[in-house]
Design a protein around this motif. Structure first.
Motif, PDB file in Angstrom:
ATOM      1  N   MET A   1      -4.042  47.227  80.278  1.00 56.73           N
ATOM      2  CA  MET A   1      -3.124  46.811  81.343  1.00 56.73           C
ATOM      3  C   MET A   1      -3.297  47.731  82.542  1.00 56.73           C
ATOM      4  N   TYR A   2      -3.024  47.201  83.704  1.00 56.99           N
ATOM      5  CA  TYR A   2      -3.322  47.894  84.957  1.00 56.99           C
ATOM      6  C   TYR A   2      -2.190  47.713  85.962  1.00 56.99           C
ATOM      7  N   TRP A   3      -2.034  48.693  86.821  1.00 53.02           N
ATOM      8  CA  TRP A   3      -1.246  48.534  88.034  1.00 53.02           C
ATOM      9  C   TRP A   3      -2.174  48.687  89.234  1.00 53.02           C
ATOM     10  N   TYR A   4      -2.098  47.719  90.151  1.00 51.60           N
ATOM     11  CA  TYR A   4      -2.807  47.769  91.421  1.00 51.60           C
ATOM     12  C   TYR A   4      -1.793  47.728  92.549  1.00 51.60           C
ATOM     13  N   LYS A   5      -2.159  48.332  93.669  1.00 43.75           N
ATOM     14  CA  LYS A   5      -1.374  48.269  94.892  1.00 43.75           C
ATOM     15  C   LYS A   5      -2.201  47.530  95.935  1.00 43.75           C
TER      16      LYS A   5
ATOM     17  N   LEU B   1       3.936  47.457  80.442  1.00 36.97           N
ATOM     18  CA  LEU B   1       3.533  48.573  81.303  1.00 36.97           C
ATOM     19  C   LEU B   1       4.478  48.603  82.493  1.00 36.97           C
ATOM     20  N   ASN B   2       5.295  49.640  82.529  1.00 37.65           N
ATOM     21  CA  ASN B   2       6.280  49.778  83.594  1.00 37.65           C
ATOM     22  C   ASN B   2       5.783  50.766  84.633  1.00 37.65           C
ATOM     23  N   LEU B   3       6.312  50.632  85.833  1.00 40.29           N
ATOM     24  CA  LEU B   3       5.981  51.566  86.910  1.00 40.29           C
ATOM     25  C   LEU B   3       7.285  52.092  87.492  1.00 40.29           C
ATOM     26  N   HIS B   4       7.530  53.386  87.284  1.00 39.16           N
ATOM     27  CA  HIS B   4       8.754  54.017  87.782  1.00 39.16           C
ATOM     28  C   HIS B   4       8.518  54.547  89.187  1.00 39.16           C
TER      29      HIS B   4
ATOM     30  N   GLU C   1      -4.318  52.822  74.083  1.00 36.88           N
ATOM     31  CA  GLU C   1      -3.297  53.862  73.946  1.00 36.88           C
ATOM     32  C   GLU C   1      -3.596  55.102  74.769  1.00 36.88           C
ATOM     33  N   LYS C   2      -4.439  54.942  75.790  1.00 36.40           N
ATOM     34  CA  LYS C   2      -4.756  56.060  76.666  1.00 36.40           C
ATOM     35  C   LYS C   2      -4.484  55.668  78.106  1.00 36.40           C
ATOM     36  N   LEU C   3      -3.819  56.562  78.833  1.00 39.80           N
ATOM     37  CA  LEU C   3      -3.500  56.307  80.229  1.00 39.80           C
ATOM     38  C   LEU C   3      -4.509  56.998  81.125  1.00 39.80           C
ATOM     39  N   SER C   4      -5.058  56.255  82.061  1.00 42.62           N
ATOM     40  CA  SER C   4      -5.955  56.817  83.069  1.00 42.62           C
ATOM     41  C   SER C   4      -5.316  56.645  84.429  1.00 42.62           C
ATOM     42  N   ILE C   5      -5.435  57.682  85.230  1.00 44.48           N
ATOM     43  CA  ILE C   5      -4.731  57.716  86.511  1.00 44.48           C
ATOM     44  C   ILE C   5      -5.732  57.854  87.641  1.00 44.48           C
ATOM     45  N   ASN C   6      -5.540  57.056  88.705  1.00 48.41           N
ATOM     46  CA  ASN C   6      -6.278  57.278  89.941  1.00 48.41           C
ATOM     47  C   ASN C   6      -5.698  58.525  90.592  1.00 48.41           C
ATOM     48  N   GLU C   7      -6.504  59.544  90.739  1.00 42.68           N
ATOM     49  CA  GLU C   7      -5.999  60.841  91.182  1.00 42.68           C
ATOM     50  C   GLU C   7      -5.418  60.820  92.577  1.00 42.68           C
ATOM     51  N   SER C   8      -5.691  59.782  93.342  1.00 47.75           N
ATOM     52  CA  SER C   8      -5.142  59.708  94.700  1.00 47.75           C
ATOM     53  C   SER C   8      -3.717  59.161  94.724  1.00 47.75           C
ATOM     54  N   VAL C   9      -3.215  58.714  93.565  1.00 46.67           N
ATOM     55  CA  VAL C   9      -1.872  58.143  93.525  1.00 46.67           C
ATOM     56  C   VAL C   9      -0.845  59.276  93.494  1.00 46.67           C
ATOM     57  N   PRO C  10       0.133  59.261  94.401  1.00 48.80           N
ATOM     58  CA  PRO C  10       1.117  60.354  94.419  1.00 48.80           C
ATOM     59  C   PRO C  10       2.037  60.317  93.206  1.00 48.80           C
ATOM     60  N   SER C  11       2.604  61.469  92.912  1.00 50.55           N
ATOM     61  CA  SER C  11       3.415  61.617  91.698  1.00 50.55           C
ATOM     62  C   SER C  11       4.749  60.871  91.779  1.00 50.55           C
ATOM     63  N   ARG C  12       5.086  60.345  92.927  1.00 49.86           N
ATOM     64  CA  ARG C  12       6.324  59.568  93.029  1.00 49.86           C
ATOM     65  C   ARG C  12       6.190  58.209  92.312  1.00 49.86           C
ATOM     66  N   PHE C  13       4.979  57.901  91.883  1.00 50.56           N
ATOM     67  CA  PHE C  13       4.727  56.740  91.022  1.00 50.56           C
ATOM     68  C   PHE C  13       4.411  57.261  89.628  1.00 50.56           C
ATOM     69  N   SER C  14       5.116  56.746  88.622  1.00 45.70           N
ATOM     70  CA  SER C  14       4.816  57.190  87.259  1.00 45.70           C
ATOM     71  C   SER C  14       4.825  55.996  86.317  1.00 45.70           C
ATOM     72  N   PRO C  15       3.740  55.808  85.585  1.00 44.91           N
ATOM     73  CA  PRO C  15       3.670  54.683  84.659  1.00 44.91           C
ATOM     74  C   PRO C  15       4.286  55.051  83.306  1.00 44.91           C
ATOM     75  N   GLU C  16       4.675  53.990  82.600  1.00 46.57           N
ATOM     76  CA  GLU C  16       5.193  54.154  81.244  1.00 46.57           C
ATOM     77  C   GLU C  16       4.729  52.959  80.434  1.00 46.57           C
ATOM     78  N   CYS C  17       4.212  53.226  79.247  1.00 50.95           N
ATOM     79  CA  CYS C  17       3.739  52.137  78.409  1.00 50.95           C
ATOM     80  C   CYS C  17       4.477  52.177  77.076  1.00 50.95           C
ATOM     81  N   PRO C  18       5.597  51.462  76.951  1.00 51.37           N
ATOM     82  CA  PRO C  18       6.373  51.497  75.708  1.00 51.37           C
ATOM     83  C   PRO C  18       5.618  50.913  74.509  1.00 51.37           C
TER      84      PRO C  18
END
Lengths: 113, 111
Positions: free
Chosen positions: A32-36, A74-77, A52-69
């Motif tokens: 599952m993915y989140w795109y902007k 796949l939620n985006l906080h 079961e592994k989360l990969s992050i685009n390093e350019s995404v600021p920390s004010r976005f945080s994913p959660e995968c219950p």
């Protein structure tokens, strides 16, 4: 009916708010993915959750945080966002993490005031 | 150099004509190539995947891949007004989960 469901479809929030975007896929996919996506621009990858592994685009600021219950959700906080974060947020899923065949939800249009 | 390049258009074709959309990519190690259609205000929809050199046909759509030239194209035969949309070229390369989209070509089919 789309098999990738995103809620809410529209969200307006202030810069001090905390909100969440939710995404659920009903296809038994393993990734599952989140795109902007900003207007007249291509989708930009934010996060990938695969096997079961989360990969992050390093350019995404920390004010976005994913959660995968679980593997279907796949939620985006969102916290302390800026007006420039206003965009269409697209959730997608794929059968495996090594394919580019993505199935997108309808998107959540976010406006930050 | 952008990783995936497309002419932004708009590309205008009359109804019933062939629309030709082009895309170039920079990473020679790219393995998989995709075309997505995106209507205004909607999310992208996968319409074609191509993995090996040559042509792949699906209904009115034909995808063409030339890895030596790092070029992928999409032909739409018998174009219809409902084909009017932005067409995004996407390439998977450079790692396990990286799919890069081009900026898209806006297609207008004139009735």
């Amino acid at each position: 009916d789309t098999e990738v469901t995103q809620t809410p479809k529209h969200l307006v929030m202030g810069m001090t708010n905390k909100k969440s975007l939710k995404c659920e896929q009903h296809m038994g996919h393993r990734a599952m993915y989140w795109y902007k996506q900003k207007a007249k621009k291509p989708p930009e990858l934010m996060f990938v959750y695969s096997y079961e592994k989360l990969s992050i685009n390093e350019s995404v600021p920390s004010r976005f945080s994913p959660e995968c219950p679980n593997s279907s959700l796949l939620n985006l906080h969102l916290h302390a966002l800026q007006p420039e974060d206003s965009a269409l947020y697209l959730c997608a899923s794929s059968l495996r993490g090594d394919t580019g065949e993505l199935f997108f939800g309808e998107g959540s249009r976010l406006t930050v005031l | 150099q952008k990783e995936v390049e497309q002419n932004s258009g708009p590309l205008s074709v009359p109804e019933g004509a062939i629309a030709s959309l082009n895309c170039t990519y920079s990473d020679r190690g790219s393995q998989s190539f995709f075309w997505y259609r995106q209507y205004s205000g909607k999310s992208p929809e996968l319409i074609m995947s191509i993995y090996s050199n040559g042509d792949k046909e699906d209904g009115r759509f034909t995808a063409q891949l030339n890895k030596a030239s790092q070029y992928v194209s999409l032909l739409i035969r018998d174009s219809q007004p409902s084909d009017s949309a932005t067409y995004l070229c996407a390439v998977r390369s450079g790692g396990y989960q990286k799919v890069t989209f081009g900026t898209g070509t806006k297609l207008q089919v004139i009735p």
